[in-house]
Write an enzyme that holds these catalytic residues in place. Structure first.
Site, mmCIF file in Angstrom:
data_model
loop_
_atom_site.group_PDB
_atom_site.id
_atom_site.type_symbol
_atom_site.label_atom_id
_atom_site.label_comp_id
_atom_site.label_asym_id
_atom_site.label_seq_id
_atom_site.Cartn_x
_atom_site.Cartn_y
_atom_site.Cartn_z
ATOM 1 N N GLU A 53 70.356 86.335 -69.372
ATOM 2 C CA GLU A 53 69.611 85.702 -70.477
ATOM 3 C C GLU A 53 68.199 86.263 -70.566
ATOM 4 O O GLU A 53 67.216 85.533 -70.697
ATOM 5 C CB GLU A 53 69.558 84.174 -70.277
ATOM 6 C CG GLU A 53 70.936 83.554 -70.118
ATOM 7 C CD GLU A 53 70.921 82.027 -70.007
ATOM 8 O OE1 GLU A 53 69.864 81.409 -70.263
ATOM 9 O OE2 GLU A 53 71.968 81.470 -69.662
ATOM 10 N N GLU A 75 73.498 76.530 -63.648
ATOM 11 C CA GLU A 75 72.304 75.804 -63.182
ATOM 12 C C GLU A 75 72.577 74.605 -62.280
ATOM 13 O O GLU A 75 71.998 73.539 -62.464
ATOM 14 C CB GLU A 75 71.477 75.357 -64.402
ATOM 15 C CG GLU A 75 71.096 76.507 -65.310
ATOM 16 C CD GLU A 75 70.298 76.067 -66.541
ATOM 17 O OE1 GLU A 75 70.185 74.859 -66.782
ATOM 18 O OE2 GLU A 75 69.800 76.951 -67.253
HETATM 19 C C1 XIL Z 1 69.285 77.464 -74.934
HETATM 20 C C2 XIL Z 1 69.484 77.948 -76.373
HETATM 21 O O1 XIL Z 1 68.911 79.224 -76.505
HETATM 22 C C3 XIL Z 1 68.844 76.975 -77.340
HETATM 23 O O2 XIL Z 1 69.161 77.331 -78.675
HETATM 24 C C4 XIL Z 1 69.328 75.554 -77.056
HETATM 25 O O3 XIL Z 1 68.644 74.650 -77.885
HETATM 26 C C5 XIL Z 1 69.125 75.186 -75.602
HETATM 27 O O4 XIL Z 1 69.747 76.152 -74.766
HETATM 28 N N1 XIL Z 1 69.673 78.394 -69.917
HETATM 29 C C6 XIL Z 1 70.914 78.556 -70.477
HETATM 30 C C7 XIL Z 1 71.046 78.678 -71.952
HETATM 31 O O5 XIL Z 1 71.902 78.717 -69.740
HETATM 32 O O6 XIL Z 1 72.245 78.125 -72.425
HETATM 33 C C8 XIL Z 1 69.877 78.040 -72.668
HETATM 34 O O7 XIL Z 1 70.009 78.305 -74.061
HETATM 35 C C9 XIL Z 1 68.571 78.572 -72.113
HETATM 36 C C10 XIL Z 1 68.437 78.243 -70.639
#
Ligand code: XIL
Length: 410
Positions: free
Chosen positions: A308, A201
């Site tokens: 994701e 990101e």
């Molecule tokens: C999220 C997790 O799912 C949560 O449990 C945590 O509290 C915050 O992070 N982008 C990403 C992930 O790259 O690591 C994130 O995961 C969601 C957004």
């Protein structure tokens, strides 16, 4: 003697084998699995939380499961998926909460990697350099932070919204910490973790700036990205190194991502795959927009990993594919959209049709959580299985998309 032993065990084992074969045939007819349905196309993976990796109902993040539920979650992960990503435990704040060689907590991360190894899964590491879930000590030092333009005199002198506002490390100090962290973490799992999200990101969501105004950028400068990839490549030359980001369905952000990766490629930075998080909603993207997204990303000539995947069914999360962790709560407000299950199934079918269309490039598709109850967006019921680990209509839609793939003969 040997023959005798063989003979005495062979009868029951033959019977067992017959029974197992019958059982397997019945199962195969009744229960399809994601990993089998897509075995000729791409890995189908899932982000697992600490309860699953460790096999115990520990309290971690948004996850609150009883032991019996954890056992079921684990069985579902093993049955359906052939790839895993760590939802949190390899992030900097979790794996190296304190400074120095003694500052690592490897327990949960080791459990995660061992889970993948013992279940013969393709193991992803997530994530090395990110603006979120990184402890303050990483950025701390003796350099006074710059005074922000819109700070009132004598007010919040150290600026806002960067998380850490105190005196800062120098460029050299921060690069050293980044190097040590990457060398230690990637080195520890060398040959076991096959893919790393090296930088997460870094692209700015809005405005004309290419890069997010993070402390990494402010302290090191734009080459923090190249350095992270170089350090990771040094630590494990065989690992696939990924750049990972969200909202790539948005043309403006996608354009920035493509510009960033092209500039890294021109500098021979070892970026080897594009991670598209794909936190989307039931109302967008359309088939056409997702198709265009992947077509554009393919111009980079790199494998694409859907890293994701989840599809938000909550009314509050319908507008975009943003995944800013600091704004997550608002995305699941307002109850579910009507006909949520059907709309979810339809959107998942759309997405998998696009992934199949682009299977020349799409090598991994990872769901962000095993079921709705453990999802970071649980209010939006965004996954294929409900909190009891039962398949929803969206699961059938995804299986059907594989069966309907026009590019294969059945
Ligand atoms: C999220 C997790 O799912 C949560 O449990 C945590 O509290 C915050 O992070 N982008 C990403 C992930 O790259 O690591 C994130 O995961 C969601 C957004």
């Amino acid at each position: 003697m040997n023959t005798q032993i063989q003979r005495s065990t062979s009868r029951p084992s033959l019977l067992t084998a017959v029974l197992l074969a019958v059982g397997a045939a019945v199962q195969a007819a009744d229960i399809s699995t994601l990993k089998d349905a897509y075995k000729d196309d791409f890995y189908v993976g899932v982000a697992i939380n600490r309860t699953i990796a460790m096999g115990t109902a520990v309290r971690a993040d948004n996850v609150n499961r009883h032991q019996e539920q954890v056992v079921k979650d684990i069985a579902l992960v093993k049955a359906q998926f052939n790839q895993i990503s760590p939802e949190n435990d390899l992030k900097w704040a979790l794996i190296q909460p304190r400074e120095g060689a003694d500052g690592y907590d490897f327990g949960p991360a080791d459990a995660y990697v061992n889970f993948g190894l013992s279940n013969h899964m393709y193991i992803v590491g997530h994530t090395l350099v990110w603006h979120a879930q990184t402890p303050n000590w990483v950025f701390a030092g003796t350099n006074p932070p710059p005074v922000m333009e819109n700070d009132s005199p004598g007010g919040r002198r150290f600026g806002r919204s960067f998380g850490y506002n105190g005196p800062r490390a120098s460029r050299e100090e921060l690069l050293q910490r980044m190097h040590d962290h990457i060398a230690t973490v990637v080195g520890r799992y060398k040959g076991k973790v096959k893919v790393w999200d090296v930088v997460n990101e870094a692209v700015a969501d809005t405005g004309t700036n290419l890069l997010r105004n993070s402390l990494w950028l402010q302290i090191i400068g734009p080459d923090f990205i190249a350095k992270a990839f170089e350090y990771a490549h040094e630590a494990d030359p065989d690992a696939i190194l990924r750049y990972n980001d969200y909202s790539l369905e948005n043309p403006a952000k996608r354009k920035k991502l493509i510009a960033l990766i092209k500039s890294l490629q021109a500098q021979h930075v070892p970026v080897m795959a594009i991670g598209s998080q794909t936190h989307v909603s039931v109302s967008s993207p359309s088939f056409e927009v997702e198709d265009q997204t992947l077509t554009d990303l393919e111009t980079l000539g790199l494998p694409i990993h859907i890293t994701e995947l989840d599809v938000n069914g909550a009314q509050g999360g319908q507008r975009d594919s943003g995944a800013d962790v600091s704004e997550n709560a608002t995305t699941t407000q307002g109850g579910l959209v009507s006909d949520a299950d059907q709309r979810l199934a339809k959107q998942y079918a759309n997405l998998f049709k696009v992934f199949l269309k682009h299977k020349q490039f799409v090598k991994v598709v990872t769901f962000w959580g095993v079921n709705d109850a453990v999802s970071w967006r649980f209010g939006g019921k965004p996954l294929l299985f409900n909190g009891d680990d039962q398949p929803k209509p969206a699961f059938d839609a995804v299986i059907k998309a594989a069966a309907d793939d026009p590019t294969i003969s059945h």
